[in-house]
Design a protein around this motif. Structure first.
Motif, short mmCIF file in Angstrom:
data_model
loop_
_atom_site.label_atom_id
_atom_site.label_comp_id
_atom_site.label_asym_id
_atom_site.label_seq_id
_atom_site.Cartn_x
_atom_site.Cartn_y
_atom_site.Cartn_z
N LEU A 1 0.84 -1.20 0.00
CA LEU A 1 0.00 0.00 0.00
C LEU A 1 0.88 1.25 0.00
N SER A 2 0.65 2.12 -0.99
CA SER A 2 1.55 3.27 -1.11
C SER A 2 0.82 4.62 -1.04
N VAL A 3 -0.41 4.62 -0.53
CA VAL A 3 -1.13 5.89 -0.43
C VAL A 3 -0.46 6.80 0.60
N LYS A 4 -0.69 8.12 0.44
CA LYS A 4 -0.10 9.07 1.40
C LYS A 4 -0.83 9.02 2.74
N ALA A 5 -2.13 8.79 2.67
CA ALA A 5 -2.93 8.75 3.90
C ALA A 5 -2.46 7.61 4.79
N LYS A 6 -2.72 7.75 6.08
CA LYS A 6 -2.47 6.63 7.00
C LYS A 6 -3.44 5.51 6.67
N VAL A 7 -3.02 4.28 6.80
CA VAL A 7 -3.93 3.14 6.62
C VAL A 7 -3.80 2.26 7.86
N LYS A 8 -4.94 1.97 8.48
CA LYS A 8 -4.90 1.12 9.69
C LYS A 8 -5.99 0.06 9.59
N PRO A 9 -5.73 -1.12 10.13
CA PRO A 9 -6.85 -2.09 10.20
C PRO A 9 -7.85 -1.59 11.24
N ALA A 10 -9.12 -1.83 10.98
CA ALA A 10 -10.14 -1.43 11.96
C ALA A 10 -9.87 -2.19 13.25
N GLN A 11 -10.20 -1.57 14.38
CA GLN A 11 -9.82 -2.17 15.67
C GLN A 11 -10.85 -3.11 16.25
N MET A 12 -12.13 -2.83 15.94
CA MET A 12 -13.16 -3.55 16.68
C MET A 12 -13.50 -4.90 16.06
N ARG A 13 -12.81 -5.21 14.98
CA ARG A 13 -12.97 -6.51 14.32
C ARG A 13 -14.44 -6.87 14.10
N ASN A 14 -14.80 -8.11 14.40
CA ASN A 14 -16.16 -8.53 14.03
C ASN A 14 -17.25 -7.99 14.96
N VAL A 15 -16.85 -7.16 15.94
CA VAL A 15 -17.85 -6.57 16.84
C VAL A 15 -18.38 -5.25 16.26
N ALA A 16 -17.60 -4.59 15.39
CA ALA A 16 -17.97 -3.26 14.90
C ALA A 16 -19.35 -3.26 14.23
N GLY A 17 -19.62 -4.27 13.40
CA GLY A 17 -20.89 -4.32 12.68
C GLY A 17 -22.08 -4.39 13.62
N ILE A 18 -21.91 -5.13 14.71
CA ILE A 18 -23.02 -5.31 15.65
C ILE A 18 -23.19 -4.07 16.55
N VAL A 19 -22.07 -3.56 17.05
CA VAL A 19 -22.13 -2.35 17.90
C VAL A 19 -22.70 -1.18 17.08
N GLY A 20 -22.21 -1.04 15.83
CA GLY A 20 -22.68 0.05 14.97
C GLY A 20 -24.14 -0.12 14.60
N ALA A 21 -24.56 -1.36 14.38
CA ALA A 21 -25.97 -1.61 14.06
C ALA A 21 -26.86 -1.12 15.20
N ALA A 22 -26.43 -1.42 16.42
CA ALA A 22 -27.21 -0.98 17.58
C ALA A 22 -27.30 0.55 17.61
N MET A 23 -26.24 1.21 17.13
CA MET A 23 -26.22 2.69 17.13
C MET A 23 -27.25 3.27 16.16
N ALA A 24 -27.80 2.43 15.27
CA ALA A 24 -28.83 2.91 14.33
C ALA A 24 -30.02 3.51 15.08
N VAL A 25 -30.27 3.05 16.29
CA VAL A 25 -31.43 3.58 17.04
C VAL A 25 -31.19 5.05 17.43
N LEU A 26 -29.93 5.48 17.41
CA LEU A 26 -29.64 6.88 17.76
C LEU A 26 -30.02 7.82 16.63
N GLN A 27 -30.26 7.26 15.44
CA GLN A 27 -30.54 8.09 14.26
C GLN A 27 -32.03 8.39 14.10
N LYS A 28 -32.86 7.87 15.00
CA LYS A 28 -34.31 8.03 14.77
C LYS A 28 -34.73 9.48 14.90
#
Ligand code: BGC
Length: 247
Positions: free
Chosen positions: A220-247
């Motif tokens: 990877l040679s982009v100028k921007a920083k590139v990092k693996p996401a930290q929350m791994r397979n939990v991010a999708g579920i935690v973020g899904a729950a956050m959908a209720v905050l958008q109501k």
């Protein structure tokens, strides 16, 4: 302890869920998964799997869903890796009705991005941040100074004569039996293209293949920083729950 919400991640091959503490941004139950073997799964199969997950947790409260398509005001507008019949369906009329509970939904990559931005690798990050989920498709979440611009669908940008997710999703790596070197070079071409368009400060890479980041980061040679996401397979579920905050 904060408000508790059941978060559900609807994927191309399974529905996964867990109980989330919204304040801590943590999953406070085990993760429970029901597979949907047909590809794409029919609406009924997805709703059945969803109802089984809800039943498993004996859940009676609010539910947030991450769905792999454009979701605007709780209505599904596209269907690339899911049954086309989802287009135009309202989340409350389908998922909500199935279990008789209040259900809210956002795009699955936006969900993962919201979780990473609030609690993971993007926490407190200013500037332009792009999270990509590299899986069956490519999902994207774009943030400017912490504000999400939803439904960006960067995986559907035309690239190398195809849409980008047909060029460098992790599914394509498997289907075409690409080495990490070959696939890493493809990913780099795509990131360079995104960099040209958006000049991000940070790319966060999610999806199962983020675990293998050390195997392809040298390509990877982009100028921007590139990092693996930290929350791994939990991010999708935690973020899904956050959908209720958008109501
Ligand atoms: C869909 C996106 C989704 C991504 C990851 C793409 O094919 O169009 O909405 O975020 O896959 O699941």
């Amino acid at each position: 302890m904060g408000k508790k919400v059941l978060g559900l991640d609807v994927g191309a091959s399974a529905v996964k869920g867990g109980v989330v503490d919204l304040k801590k941004g943590e999953m406070i139950s085990e993760r429970f998964k029901i597979k949907t073997p047909n590809r794409p799964a029919s609406i009924e199969e997805v709703l059945e799997a969803f109802a089984k997950v809800v039943k498993h947790f004996d859940w009676k409260g609010e539910i947030g869903i991450g769905f792999p398509a454009i979701v605007q005001n709780n209505v599904i507008l596209t269907a690339s890796n899911v049954d086309k019949k989802w287009i135009g369906k309202n989340i409350q009329d389908t998922f909500g009705k199935k279990v008789g509970l209040k259900v809210y939904a956002v795009n699955d990559a936006d969900a993962a991005g919201m979780a990473e931005r609030a609690f993971g690798g993007g926490k407190g990050k200013k500037g332009t941040v792009i999270l990509l989920t590299l899986g069956s498709g490519i999902g994207s979440a774009l943030f400017r100074d912490g504000i999400l611009i939803p439904n960006t669908e960067f995986g559907h940008l035309k690239f190398k004569g195809e849409i980008a997710e047909k060029y460098c999703s992790s599914r394509v790596k498997d289907l075409e039996e690409l080495s990490f070197k070959e696939w890493g070079k493809r990913l780099n071409n795509y990131l360079l293209h995104l960099e040209l368009l958006f000049s991000p400060d940070l790319f966060l890479l999610g999806g199962g293949i983020s675990r293998d980041f050390p195997k392809y980061k040298k390509h990877l040679s982009v100028k921007a920083k590139v990092k693996p996401a930290q929350m791994r397979n939990v991010a999708g579920i935690v973020g899904a729950a956050m959908a209720v905050l958008q109501k």
